[in-house]
Write a protein that holds these residues in place. Structure first.
Motif, PDB file in Angstrom:
ATOM      1  N   THR A  47       0.833  -1.206   0.000  1.00  0.00           N
ATOM      2  CA  THR A  47       0.000   0.000   0.000  1.00  0.00           C
ATOM      3  C   THR A  47       0.863   1.250   0.000  1.00  0.00           C
ATOM      4  OG1 THR A  47      -1.708  -1.203   1.202  1.00  0.00           O
ATOM      5  CG2 THR A  47      -1.857   1.192   1.224  1.00  0.00           C
ATOM      6  N   ALA A  50       2.348   1.754  -3.398  1.00  0.00           N
ATOM      7  CA  ALA A  50       1.343   2.240  -4.344  1.00  0.00           C
ATOM      8  C   ALA A  50       1.123   3.741  -4.168  1.00  0.00           C
ATOM      9  CB  ALA A  50       0.032   1.482  -4.155  1.00  0.00           C
ATOM     10  N   LYS A  51       1.108   4.208  -2.921  1.00  0.00           N
ATOM     11  CA  LYS A  51       0.951   5.647  -2.670  1.00  0.00           C
ATOM     12  C   LYS A  51       2.142   6.419  -3.212  1.00  0.00           C
ATOM     13  CE  LYS A  51      -1.880   5.190   1.501  1.00  0.00           C
ATOM     14  NZ  LYS A  51      -1.927   5.369   2.962  1.00  0.00           N
ATOM     15  N   GLU A  54       1.901   6.708  -6.927  1.00  0.00           N
ATOM     16  CA  GLU A  54       0.902   7.700  -7.326  1.00  0.00           C
ATOM     17  C   GLU A  54       1.474   9.112  -7.235  1.00  0.00           C
ATOM     18  OE1 GLU A  54      -2.538   8.716  -9.019  1.00  0.00           O
ATOM     19  OE2 GLU A  54      -2.052   6.659  -8.483  1.00  0.00           O
TER      20      GLU A  54
END
Length: 78
Positions: A47, A50-51, A54
């Motif tokens: 997670t 993924a942040k 982004e």
């Protein structure tokens, strides 16, 4: 002829006694771990990555927009 067969059979027997069982145990142990899915730590790390991806994507889009405004031909230089 018998010497050649002995040379071939001996490594096969050693492989079947020592290597094959360890190989099978490790194979099925890894299959079991994959079937269980991600641990909480792995999921948290995924997670977080993924942040970060982004945020990095947004930064790249901003940089490309700035370069398009300042030097429209920058994509052709590569």
């Amino acid at each position: 002829m018998e010497g050649v067969i002995g040379i071939i059979v001996a490594p096969i027997i050693i492989f079947m006694i020592f290597v094959a069982p360890i190989w099978l145990i490790m194979h099925y142990r890894s299959k079991k771990q994959v079937a269980q899915g991600l641990s909480e730590e792995e999921f948290a790390a995924l997670t977080e990555l993924a942040k970060k991806a982004e945020v990095m994507s947004e930064r790249i889009q901003t940089l490309e927009a700035l370069l398009d405004a300042e030097a429209p031909q920058w994509r052709n230089r590569a």
